[in-house]
Scaffold this active site. Structure first.
Site, PDB file in Angstrom:
ATOM      1  N   VAL A  64       0.811  -1.237   0.000  1.00  0.00           N
ATOM      2  CA  VAL A  64       0.000   0.000   0.000  1.00  0.00           C
ATOM      3  C   VAL A  64       0.836   1.276   0.000  1.00  0.00           C
ATOM      4  O   VAL A  64       0.324   2.355  -0.287  1.00  0.00           O
ATOM      5  CB  VAL A  64      -1.006   0.039   1.188  1.00  0.00           C
ATOM      6  CG1 VAL A  64      -2.036  -1.059   1.077  1.00  0.00           C
ATOM      7  CG2 VAL A  64      -0.278  -0.012   2.528  1.00  0.00           C
ATOM      8  N   TYR A 158       3.648   4.920  15.527  1.00  0.00           N
ATOM      9  CA  TYR A 158       2.347   4.268  15.285  1.00  0.00           C
ATOM     10  C   TYR A 158       1.212   5.220  15.698  1.00  0.00           C
ATOM     11  O   TYR A 158       0.236   5.411  14.958  1.00  0.00           O
ATOM     12  CB  TYR A 158       2.297   2.969  16.084  1.00  0.00           C
ATOM     13  CG  TYR A 158       1.030   2.151  15.936  1.00  0.00           C
ATOM     14  CD1 TYR A 158       0.827   1.326  14.825  1.00  0.00           C
ATOM     15  CD2 TYR A 158       0.023   2.189  16.915  1.00  0.00           C
ATOM     16  CE1 TYR A 158      -0.335   0.565  14.693  1.00  0.00           C
ATOM     17  CE2 TYR A 158      -1.130   1.436  16.788  1.00  0.00           C
ATOM     18  CZ  TYR A 158      -1.306   0.618  15.681  1.00  0.00           C
ATOM     19  OH  TYR A 158      -2.458  -0.140  15.548  1.00  0.00           O
ATOM     20  N   ALA A 160       1.277   8.447  15.897  1.00  0.00           N
ATOM     21  CA  ALA A 160       1.214   9.569  14.942  1.00  0.00           C
ATOM     22  C   ALA A 160       0.435   9.147  13.698  1.00  0.00           C
ATOM     23  O   ALA A 160      -0.397   9.901  13.182  1.00  0.00           O
ATOM     24  CB  ALA A 160       2.627  10.012  14.564  1.00  0.00           C
ATOM     25  N   LYS A 162      -1.868   6.801  13.436  1.00  0.00           N
ATOM     26  CA  LYS A 162      -3.287   6.545  13.728  1.00  0.00           C
ATOM     27  C   LYS A 162      -4.055   7.852  13.981  1.00  0.00           C
ATOM     28  O   LYS A 162      -5.216   7.993  13.598  1.00  0.00           O
ATOM     29  CB  LYS A 162      -3.425   5.581  14.914  1.00  0.00           C
ATOM     30  CG  LYS A 162      -2.886   4.166  14.618  1.00  0.00           C
ATOM     31  CD  LYS A 162      -3.596   3.534  13.432  1.00  0.00           C
ATOM     32  CE  LYS A 162      -3.132   2.133  13.124  1.00  0.00           C
ATOM     33  NZ  LYS A 162      -3.805   1.534  11.966  1.00  0.00           N
TER      34      LYS A 162
END
Ligand code: NAP
Length: 253
Positions: A64, A158, A160, A162
């Site tokens: 992705v 992580y 940051a 989310k």
């Protein structure tokens, strides 16, 4: 049973964990499902499971964080099924590292997959959805999204990513409403998937987390998939820009 007949759904990070159950659940509700992940081999296993239950699915390898792979995934989906109705932005990584030791490379890797990856997939899917004048995008955030009165150690990058997902979800919802595209986020608490293996290997840490969860247990992937199904379906037709917490009461406690 919520009905997704004649809908096409893409789920990223779907070879295992929650993505796998999202794929199985949406397929069971009638959607044609793209099972996508960084490794094709395990995606094929999920496709087989779906087909065994009479569903329709195809596997597509997609990192992705790479625009070209994301665009290819959208093109292949439209070529096979003509449209994209649902995107579940689920692929993610969670590396545990003290803030003072976090390197620029580690920061970039997390942000590139967890945040840029969501942007690339959402934008590419939304371009197709805008032409159709319909669509539902579900972004998987986390209780570690910030502003909830609890902080998390060793996962600053992580958190940051989310928090960024929640802000992006709201901005997308505002801009895309005119195209009849709904954009919502889900913020799960601790869910029993391979991602939390490091926590499960440390019983003291697991116990300390569960002590803060009023329901005193982890969530199961299927419990989150049930919410994904609702947000993907027309039953949630007046919901957009929301972040729905599913955490056994953790944030309320
Ligand atoms: P998981 O079992 O580790 O699944 C995540 C999947 O994403 C893995 O198959 C992973 O592959 C894949 N992935 C990683 N990098 C990718 C990339 N660049 N492109 C495509 N796929 C990639 O974790 P999970 O718990 O099901 O997590 C699903 C989502 O829920 C994530 O966004 C996570 O942050 C979020 N979440 C999880 C929890 C929890 O407690 N489990 C709580 C809150 C939020 P690899 O295994 O090869 O990396």
């Amino acid at each position: 049973m919520l009905n997704l007949k004649n809908k096409t759904a893409i789920i990223t990070g779907a070879r295992q964990g929650m993505g796998r159950t999202h794929a199985l659940t949406l397929a069971k509700a009638g959607a044609k499902v793209v099972v996508s992940d960084i490794s094709l081999e395990n995606c094929e296993k999920v496709v087989k499971e779906i087909k065994k239950e009479g569903g329709e699915a195809m596997a597509i390898k997609c990192d992705v964080s790479k625009e070209q792979e994301v665009d290819e995934m959208m093109k292949k989906t439209i070529k096979k099924w003509g449209k994209i109705d649902i995107l579940v932005n689920n692929a993610g990584i969670c590396q545990f590292k003290p803030f003072l030791e976090l390197t620029e490379e580690e920061w970039d890797r997390t942000i590139n997959i967890n945040l840029k990856g969501y942007f690339l997939c959402a934008q590419a899917a939304a371009k197709a959805m805008a032409k159709q004048k319909s669509g539902a995008i579900i972004n998987i955030a986390s209780v570690a999204m910030g502003q909830q009165g609890i902080g998390f150690s060793n996962i600053a990058h992580y958190c940051a990513s989310k928090g960024g997902i929640v802000g992006m979800t709201e901005a997308m919802a505002v801009e895309l409403a005119t195209y009849n595209i709904r954009v919502n986020a889900i913020a799960p608490g601790m869910i029993d998937t391979p991602m939390i293996d490091p926590i499960k290997k440390d019983p003291q840490q697991e116990k300390a987390i569960l002590a803060r969860v009023p329901m005193q247990r982890m969530g199961q992937a299927q419990e989150v998939s049930n919410l994904v199904l609702f947000l993907a379906s027309d039953e949630s037709s007046y919901m957009t820009g929301s972040t729905v917490v599913i955490d056994g009461g953790w944030l309320a406690g």
